[in-house]
Each structure stands twice: as structure tokens, then as C-alpha cells.
Write an enzyme that holds these catalytic residues in place. Structure first.
Site, PDB file in Angstrom:
ATOM      1  N   HIS A 124       0.844  -1.193   0.000  1.00 35.87           N
ATOM      2  CA  HIS A 124       0.000   0.000   0.000  1.00 35.87           C
ATOM      3  C   HIS A 124       0.883   1.248   0.000  1.00 35.87           C
ATOM      4  CE1 HIS A 124      -2.918   2.882   1.733  1.00 35.87           C
ATOM      5  NE2 HIS A 124      -3.831   2.075   1.243  1.00 35.87           N
ATOM      6  N   ASP A 202       2.374  -4.651   7.575  1.00 34.08           N
ATOM      7  CA  ASP A 202       1.187  -3.815   7.459  1.00 34.08           C
ATOM      8  C   ASP A 202      -0.017  -4.756   7.514  1.00 34.08           C
ATOM      9  OD1 ASP A 202      -0.989  -2.445   6.547  1.00 34.08           O
ATOM     10  OD2 ASP A 202      -0.059  -1.726   4.695  1.00 34.08           O
ATOM     11  N   GLN A 205      -5.268  -5.176   6.392  1.00 31.08           N
ATOM     12  CA  GLN A 205      -6.319  -6.035   5.823  1.00 31.08           C
ATOM     13  C   GLN A 205      -6.385  -7.403   6.493  1.00 31.08           C
ATOM     14  OE1 GLN A 205      -8.537  -4.860   3.957  1.00 31.08           O
ATOM     15  NE2 GLN A 205      -7.579  -3.006   3.149  1.00 31.08           N
ATOM     16  N   LYS A 228     -11.104  -0.767  10.122  1.00 25.83           N
ATOM     17  CA  LYS A 228     -11.262  -1.913   9.209  1.00 25.83           C
ATOM     18  C   LYS A 228     -11.618  -3.181   9.977  1.00 25.83           C
ATOM     19  CE  LYS A 228      -7.796  -0.162   5.939  1.00 25.83           C
ATOM     20  NZ  LYS A 228      -8.552   0.339   4.805  1.00 25.83           N
ATOM     21  N   CYS A 368      -4.881   2.733  -3.758  1.00 22.24           N
ATOM     22  CA  CYS A 368      -3.589   3.112  -3.144  1.00 22.24           C
ATOM     23  C   CYS A 368      -2.521   2.058  -3.421  1.00 22.24           C
ATOM     24  CB  CYS A 368      -3.729   3.356  -1.641  1.00 22.24           C
ATOM     25  SG  CYS A 368      -4.850   4.677  -1.261  1.00 22.24           S
TER      26      CYS A 368
HETATM   27  N1  C6P Z   1      -6.691   0.678   2.448  1.00 20.73           N
HETATM   28  C1  C6P Z   1      -8.513   0.387   0.888  1.00 20.73           C
HETATM   29  O1  C6P Z   1      -7.864  -0.564   0.457  1.00 20.73           O
HETATM   30  P1  C6P Z   1      -5.539   3.719   6.959  1.00 20.73           P
HETATM   31  O2  C6P Z   1      -6.091   4.598   5.877  1.00 20.73           O
HETATM   32  O3  C6P Z   1      -4.363   4.343   7.649  1.00 20.73           O
HETATM   33  O4  C6P Z   1      -6.582   3.212   7.893  1.00 20.73           O
HETATM   34  O5  C6P Z   1      -5.014   2.386   6.220  1.00 20.73           O
HETATM   35  C2  C6P Z   1      -4.037   2.482   5.227  1.00 20.73           C
HETATM   36  C3  C6P Z   1      -3.796   1.144   4.624  1.00 20.73           C
HETATM   37  C4  C6P Z   1      -2.571   0.544   4.821  1.00 20.73           C
HETATM   38  N2  C6P Z   1      -2.322  -0.679   4.341  1.00 20.73           N
HETATM   39  C5  C6P Z   1      -3.216  -1.367   3.647  1.00 20.73           C
HETATM   40  C6  C6P Z   1      -2.886  -2.750   3.160  1.00 20.73           C
HETATM   41  C7  C6P Z   1      -4.483  -0.826   3.411  1.00 20.73           C
HETATM   42  O6  C6P Z   1      -5.376  -1.525   2.730  1.00 20.73           O
HETATM   43  C8  C6P Z   1      -4.762   0.476   3.894  1.00 20.73           C
HETATM   44  C9  C6P Z   1      -6.065   1.140   3.587  1.00 20.73           C
HETATM   45  C10 C6P Z   1      -7.961   1.215   2.031  1.00 20.73           C
HETATM   46  O7  C6P Z   1      -9.611   0.694   0.421  1.00 20.73           O
HETATM   47  C11 C6P Z   1      -7.861   2.660   1.658  1.00 20.73           C
HETATM   48  S1  C6P Z   1      -6.738   2.947   0.347  1.00 20.73           S
END
Ligand code: C6P
Length: 410
Positions: A124, A202, A205, A228, A368
Site C-alpha cells: 500500500h 502492514d 487487511q 477496518k 492506493c
Molecule cells: N486501504 C482500501 O484498500 P488507513 O487509511 O491508515 O486506515 O489504512 C491504510 C492502509 C494501509 N495498508 C493497507 C494494506 C491498506 O489496505 C490500507 C487502507 C484502504 O480501500 C484505503 S486505500
């Protein structure tokens, strides 16, 4: 049983009873954010109606209650992800801030010019861009692992990189937010640790979709977002091994994170307060604790089985749509509960727009993950991502909506 409209969890999520464009809401954008159960909404209301006060600052009753509730949420989260102690759980605003804290707080102080950070194109932007910025400042080398057509990382290449020397960090998502691949973090940690490299995961998900135990994975840092996993927006977590957190500089300076302040210099509070400068999102942390209770009451095994049965139902139906291409593994047993796809000749936003007219919420765009899409020679994709409250009927609504989009736009 749970895959049909008798799914017992639907009633826990008030928003699922609203209509969208005169249709029942079919919410399939859980990878962007999950809906919130009544238990979490009630925890927020309870905090603001009964206990609202700042934490770690006052000795009046409300402040003590707020502090106890905030710290007990931290304790719950530590147990949920198998952290050795709750002091290794840092509250942040989300995965993005957690990853930025690792990069700007730990790596900036522990890496030097020519050190290597291994990333991959499924990462990401929160992960990729943070490392790119530090690489520019410190003159680090970034190396990228290849990803095969099934979305699997090339661990043979990882071994090669590790043997070439100077690798200080391997950073990757646990589950790709586009391909749904579940990366073998345990193996990556084993390989990286053999040469003294640290592993940053990370988990945005992964947490709430699969069991996560940071001790059995043996990862060094693990980042995730509350929103999430049925929790509120604006709260997230960074787990870090204590020895590494001791060597991490705070990146937010202010109240609550200091031990002493002089006119020339200051000293820091102990971990984890050191990293939580300013008033934290107390209610949201408590709401996240309630989300953890909610998930524990369901049981992660049930969530895994549920998402896997939705995959088994949906993916063959998608595969039978002419001109639709699924990204990542064709083997639905190898992916978490999300599927991204593109349809020949139709922009992903147009697919999502038509789906929205029939009440189906999906995400479209690059999610992203621009380098990943570029590597597959596509600009964007449409993604359906599910959770415990989704049903076969939701999958049917999605498939019917895609067929309608193809009829109108194809
Ligand atoms: N993905 C989507 O896939 P935040 O915005 O800080 O809560 O999470 C960021 C983030 C970091 N790593 C991964 C693997 C992610 O999937 C995400 C957030 C969302 O729709 C928004 S791009």
C-alpha cells in the site's frame, strides 16, 4: 445458514437496514472500512455520556474512569494479537500513522546510508511512500520483490536479497488490499531474522479477517487500523517489540509524552505514552476494545470460514462473466475475503457507478496500489470486499449489477 439473509450478524449493524438508491444496501467495501456494530456505537455513546474526560492527566473520578477504560482497551488489543505486554501497543490514528511511526521514529534513527529496505509492488502507498521518503533522506537502497501472477511474493528472490547483504528491513502487507494474497509472514520473519533484518508488517487487511499472533509470527512491528475491524475511524495500533520501541524516537511532541521538560531539552515518558503525544482518541480506543470483544464473541475461525465460503460462491460466478478478469490467485482457497477485477472496455469507476445505482457499494480505482496496477498494465480495478455480515444474496446482487453494467456500457 449464515450465508443467507438469516445471517445472525446482520442485525448487529444498524446501517445495513438503510436503503441506497431505493435498494437494500449491499455493502461490499469492507477493505476500505467496515460497518460498525451496535456494541461499538454503544461504547462510544457510553464514553461520551458517562465518562468523558482526558486521560493520564486528572485525578478526578471521570479522568480515572477514562484512563482505566483506555488502558483496558490497550490490554484487550494486546491479548487479541498476542503481544507479550500492553506496553508494546501504541495507539495511533491508523495503519498509515503506525507505518509512519516505524519509518520516521525507528528506521530514521537506526538505518544509515546504503542500508537496504526490501518492499514489493503489492504494498500500500502508506508503506511504500513512507520508505521512499526516508530512502531519499538517508540514501537507503530500496529493493522490490517480484510478485507472480497468483500474487505470491518471490521468497527465493528474498533469500537472494538477504544474502547480498545490508538488508536491514523487510516491509510488506500481511494481506494485499488488491489481490487478497495472504503473505507468509512467519517465513519472511525467519528468513529476515537469519541475517539480522527486521520485519515490518502492514496488517491493515488482516486483523479481524484471520487470526494474528505477533509472537508466533515473530514480526518486529505490526500496524493496523481500527476502522477496518468494526472499530471507529481515527484509531489504529502499532505493535513493536519492546527492545525496538526503546530505540524509537517519538514523532509527535507535546503533552502526555514527556517525563521532564527544560528550556533547552526534554526527556520522554515511558513506553507507550512516549508515542502518544497530545490528547489521544480515547473514545475511539475504547470503541476499538468493544470491536475486539465483538470479534472474539464471533470467533475468528468462523469469520475465516465465512469469507472463504463467500469466495467459493462468488469467484466461479465472476469467472463465468465474459470479459471479466480477476486479479491475483485463481485459487479461491488462497485468498482472503476480497476480489478485485476489471472488465474489458469498461472503466472500473463506471462499473462501481452502475453497482451503486442498485445499492451495491464496492471500491474502484487503484486502491492506493498504483505500482501494482501499473505492473499488471491496468490503470484501475473494481474491488468487492466482504465481512461476517455479507451473504450469498450480496454476491448475487454484485454479479447481477456487473451484468447490468456490461449490458449498459459494454
Ligand atoms: N486501504 C482500501 O484498500 P488507513 O487509511 O491508515 O486506515 O489504512 C491504510 C492502509 C494501509 N495498508 C493497507 C494494506 C491498506 O489496505 C490500507 C487502507 C484502504 O480501500 C484505503 S486505500
Amino acid at each position: 445458514m449464515e450465508q443467507n439473509q438469516n445471517n445472525p450478524y446482520i442485525k448487529d449493524f444498524p446501517i445495513l437496514f438503510r436503503t441506497v438508491n431505493s435498494n437494500r444496501l449491499t455493502y461490499l467495501d469492507n477493505a476500505a472500512t467496515t460497518q460498525k456494530p451496535t456494541a461499538v456505537i454503544a461504547a462510544l455513546t457510553d464514553f461520551y455520556t458517562q465518562h468523558n474526560a482526558n486521560v493520564h492527566r486528572g485525578i478526578h473520578t471521570l479522568s480515572e474512569e477514562a484512563t482505566d477504560m483506555y488502558e483496558s482497551a490497550r490490554e484487550k488489543i494486546a491479548q487479541f494479537i498476542g503481544a507479550p505486554t500492553s506496553s508494546e501497543i501504541i495507539f495511533t490514528s491508523g495503519s498509515t500513522e503506525s507505518l509512519n511511526l516505524v519509518v520516521a521514529g525507528w528506521a530514521a534513527n537506526n538505518l544509515v546510508s546504503n542500508d537496504v529496505v526490501v518492499l514489493n509492488s503489492t504494498d500500500h502507498h502508506s508503506n511504500l511512500v513512507a520508505w521512499q521518503m526516508l530512502a531519499k533522506t538517508l540514501d537507503l537502497k530500496l529493493k522490490y520483490l517480484s510478485v507472480d501472477a497468483n500474487g505470491e511474493l518471490d521468497l527465493v528472490q528474498l533469500k537472494t536479497y538477504l544474502n547480498e547483504g545490508n538488508v536491514k528491513v523487510v516491509s510488506t502487507s500481511h494481506i494485499s488490499n488488491v489481490l487478497g494474497t495472504v503473505n507468509n509472514i512467519k517465513e519472511i520473519c525467519k528468513l529476515a531474522h537469519a541475517v539480522g533484518a527486521k520485519v515490518v508488517v502492514d496488517g491493515a487487511q488482516a486483523v479481524s479477517h484471520i487470526p494474528v499472533n505477533v509472537q508466533s509470527l515473530d514480526c518486529d512491528f505490526y500496524a493496523f487500523s481500527g476502522h477496518k475491524m468494526f472499530g471507529p475511524m481515527g484509531i489504529g495500533v502499532l505493535f513493536g517489540k519492546r527492545s525496538l520501541l526503546e530505540n524509537t524516537n517519538p514523532i509527535k511532541f507535546g503533552g502526555g509524552m514527556i517525563s521532564t521538560v527544560g528550556l533547552e531539552s526534554s526527556t520522554w515518558a515511558t513506553i507507550p505514552e512516549r508515542f502518544e503525544g497530545g490528547t489521544p482518541s480515547v473514545a475511539d480506543a475504547i470503541g476499538l476494545g468493544a470491536a475486539v470483544d465483538y470479534i472474539n464473541n464471533i470467533g475468528l475461525e468462523k469469520i475465516v470460514a465465512h469469507e472463504s465460503s463467500l469466495n467459493a460462491y462468488l469467484i466461479p460466478k465472476l469467472n463465468s462473466i465474459k470479459g471479466l478478469h480477476i486479479l491475483g490467485s485463481a485459487d479461491f482457497t488462497k485468498r482472503a475475503g476480497l476480489v478485485s477485477f476489471y472488465v474489458d472496455g469498461i472503466h472500473s469507476h463506471d462499473v462501481a457507478s452502475v453497482l451503486s445505482t442498485v445499492g451495491v457499494a464496492v471500491r474502484s480505482g487503484h486502491h492506493c496500489a498504483m505500482p501494482l496496477h501499473k505492473g499488471m498494465s491496468i490503470a484501475s480495478s473494481t474491488r468487492a470486499s466482504y465481512h461476517i455480515y455479507n451473504t450469498y444474496a450480496d454476491m448475487d446482487a454484485l454479479v447481477n449489477g456487473i451484468n447490468t453494467a456490461i449490458k449498459i456500457l459494454g
